[in-house]
Design a protein around this motif. Structure first.
Motif, mmCIF file in Angstrom:
data_model
loop_
_atom_site.group_PDB
_atom_site.id
_atom_site.type_symbol
_atom_site.label_atom_id
_atom_site.label_comp_id
_atom_site.label_asym_id
_atom_site.label_seq_id
_atom_site.Cartn_x
_atom_site.Cartn_y
_atom_site.Cartn_z
ATOM 1 N N UNK A 192 90.557 -31.588 -41.307
ATOM 2 C CA UNK A 192 90.223 -31.797 -42.481
ATOM 3 C C UNK A 192 90.046 -33.300 -43.157
ATOM 4 N N UNK A 193 91.207 -33.819 -43.090
ATOM 5 C CA UNK A 193 91.774 -34.774 -43.480
ATOM 6 C C UNK A 193 90.826 -36.025 -43.052
ATOM 7 N N UNK A 194 90.492 -35.713 -41.300
ATOM 8 C CA UNK A 194 89.518 -36.679 -41.408
ATOM 9 C C UNK A 194 87.768 -36.587 -42.024
ATOM 10 N N UNK A 195 87.485 -35.162 -42.031
ATOM 11 C CA UNK A 195 86.410 -35.326 -43.048
ATOM 12 C C UNK A 195 86.020 -35.782 -43.853
ATOM 13 N N UNK A 196 87.161 -35.060 -44.997
ATOM 14 C CA UNK A 196 87.384 -35.459 -46.173
ATOM 15 C C UNK A 196 87.238 -36.669 -46.587
ATOM 16 N N UNK A 197 88.239 -37.682 -45.669
ATOM 17 C CA UNK A 197 87.581 -39.336 -45.966
ATOM 18 C C UNK A 197 86.559 -39.910 -45.457
ATOM 19 N N UNK A 198 85.968 -39.345 -44.797
ATOM 20 C CA UNK A 198 85.004 -39.964 -44.452
ATOM 21 C C UNK A 198 83.826 -39.535 -45.030
ATOM 22 N N UNK A 199 83.699 -38.393 -45.806
ATOM 23 C CA UNK A 199 82.670 -38.047 -47.546
ATOM 24 C C UNK A 199 82.717 -38.998 -48.370
ATOM 25 N N UNK A 200 84.110 -39.151 -48.360
ATOM 26 C CA UNK A 200 84.274 -39.921 -49.293
ATOM 27 C C UNK A 200 85.079 -40.792 -49.759
ATOM 28 N N UNK A 201 84.582 -42.463 -48.273
ATOM 29 C CA UNK A 201 84.860 -42.709 -48.087
ATOM 30 C C UNK A 201 84.491 -44.438 -48.943
ATOM 31 N N UNK A 202 83.175 -43.456 -50.307
ATOM 32 C CA UNK A 202 82.603 -44.999 -50.078
ATOM 33 C C UNK A 202 81.932 -44.567 -52.002
ATOM 34 N N UNK A 203 82.902 -43.024 -51.929
ATOM 35 C CA UNK A 203 82.862 -42.444 -54.009
ATOM 36 C C UNK A 203 84.011 -43.450 -54.246
ATOM 37 N N UNK A 204 82.923 -43.396 -55.887
ATOM 38 C CA UNK A 204 83.841 -44.326 -56.944
ATOM 39 C C UNK A 204 84.609 -45.758 -56.547
ATOM 40 N N UNK A 205 83.306 -46.745 -55.492
ATOM 41 C CA UNK A 205 83.591 -47.877 -55.597
ATOM 42 C C UNK A 205 84.801 -48.375 -55.175
#
Length: 412
Positions: A23-36
């Motif tokens: 879950x951590x890996x997937x969320x980190x991938x989804x949010x990697x570019x959010x919020x600059x």
């Protein structure tokens, strides 16, 4: 416990940890570019905004000055031997407002003062018997207040701080749990009203009076004890006759103080699905707008409190892959081609995912919560942040520090 039961519990934990890792890996991938995102070596535990710069207290044993426009680190302050937990500023030239002195507190139990012009270390003070948790400067009376996991709140005199370390000037020891956060204000008569809050949810109000003599001392008198939270208070702000608090009991509360001092109907408790780590009342900021920004789990939420008795959730951003630890306002000022000053408000968030993220206020304002207020289900996981960047810049922390950091601002 039998050996079979113990083995079964271990297998269940192992399966849960594997699920969490994925879950951590997937969320980190989804949010990697959010919020600059600005990626850090460690985790920002505290942050202050000055102009276009973020000053952070970092778990990697350092404090940093970061350009919010470029994301570049401009200064690094090395010298602590454990995570840096808090920072504050004081004038190099008394009463000038220059804030050229940086004050840092750490798990190494010390307080350090730095010259921001040279990055030079001015002094180190063995301040507490346990982790230093937070710092407060009341510049008009040359007072520094520190709190700690040792349950003590200490006062320090900042007179002649360039020539000698902060001098002990009193303390209070009325809390039975670590003192997590403090706030205060100088009064016209030279006294200070101090608010101290602990991990049991107890908030105490003190009157501090300076005593005469060759060594300044501050006499503390307990004025009030407030118990409107059920457990740990994670942040406290006092301004305009109101105490604003966030808590692990999943609420943000606004309490008029002194009682009856507010001329309007108070804001009711703002209930969240998870513990609240951070609050940002924009009415108290340069924007002076009737909004409150809160951080719970890894989510940032925006409330409209233009009608105080009927707060409304305007939007949410599932902003990080780990808990939000702080929220600050950045008012970006830039020049247009025709020479005019352009002003744009941003919300700055820090997290145990090792990033600082930048959100245009308009983005948060225009976002929409997935569900009605109080019903939102954030994707919240609690991983141990993985190191990033150049390996030679990494600072290893002990198992105790790792556990404390992963449980930062959770109930003791």
């Amino acid at each position: 416990m039998s050996e079979i039961t113990a083995d079964h519990s271990y297998l269940l934990r192992s399966a849960a940890e594997l699920e969490l890792t994925e879950a951590r890996r997937q969320k980190a991938e989804r949010t990697k570019s959010l919020g600059s995102p600005i990626q850090l070596t460690g985790n920002a535990i505290d942050i202050q905004i000055r102009g276009n710069y973020a000053w952070i207290a970092e778990s990697a044993h350092v404090a940093k000055k970061i350009d919010l426009e470029t994301g570049k680190t401009l200064q690094i302050y090395r010298g602590h031997h454990a995570p840096v937990t808090c920072l504050a500023f004081y004038d190099r030239t008394p009463n000038s407002g220059d804030e050229k002195l940086l004050i840092t507190g750490s798990w190494d139990k010390t307080i350090k003062i730095w010259d921001t012009n040279t990055k030079g270390l001015i002094s180190t003070t063995a301040a507490h018997d346990d982790f230093v948790k937070t710092l407060l400067v009341v510049p008009s009376v040359k007072l520094l207040v520190s709190s700690s996991s040792d349950k003590i709140v200490k006062f320090w005199d900042l007179t002649d701080v360039l020539e000698k370390p902060p001098q002990p000037a009193g303390s209070v020891s009325a809390h039975s749990r670590p003192v997590e956060c403090i706030a205060g204000i100088a009064n016209a008569d030279g006294t200070v009203t101090l608010f101290t809050a602990d991990t049991m949810g107890v908030l105490k109000v003190w009157k501090l009076e300076r005593e005469g003599g060759p060594r300044p001392r501050w006499r503390s008198t307990l004025q009030d004890t407030l118990n409107h939270h059920r457990t740990r208070i994670t942040e406290i702000i006092y301004d305009a006759g109101d105490i604003w608090t966030a808590s692990s009991d999943e609420t943000v509360q606004v309490v008029p103080y002194p009682p009856g001092s507010s001329g309007q109907k108070p804001i009711p408790p703002l209930t969240h699905p998870l513990p609240v780590r951070a609050i940002l009342p924009l009415a108290l900021s340069d924007l002076e707008e009737p909004y409150i920004v809160t951080g719970y789990g890894d989510v940032i939420r925006l409330y409209d409190v233009s009608t105080p008795s009927e707060p409304e959730v305007l939007g949410e951003i599932d902003a990080h892959w780990h808990d939000v630890t702080a929220l600050r306002l950045w008012v970006q000022k830039s020049r247009t081609d025709d020479g005019r000053t352009r002003i744009e408000p941003w919300i700055i968030s820090t997290s145990l995912d090792g990033t600082i993220r930048r959100w245009r206020f308009s983005e948060l304002h225009d976002s929409k919560p997935d569900n009605p207020a109080g019903q939102s289900k954030a994707t919240v996981i609690a991983p141990t942040p993985q190191p990033s960047g150049n390996a030679k810049d990494q600072v290893e922390i002990t198992e105790e520090e790792e556990r404390e950091l992963a449980e930062l601002m959770e109930e003791d």
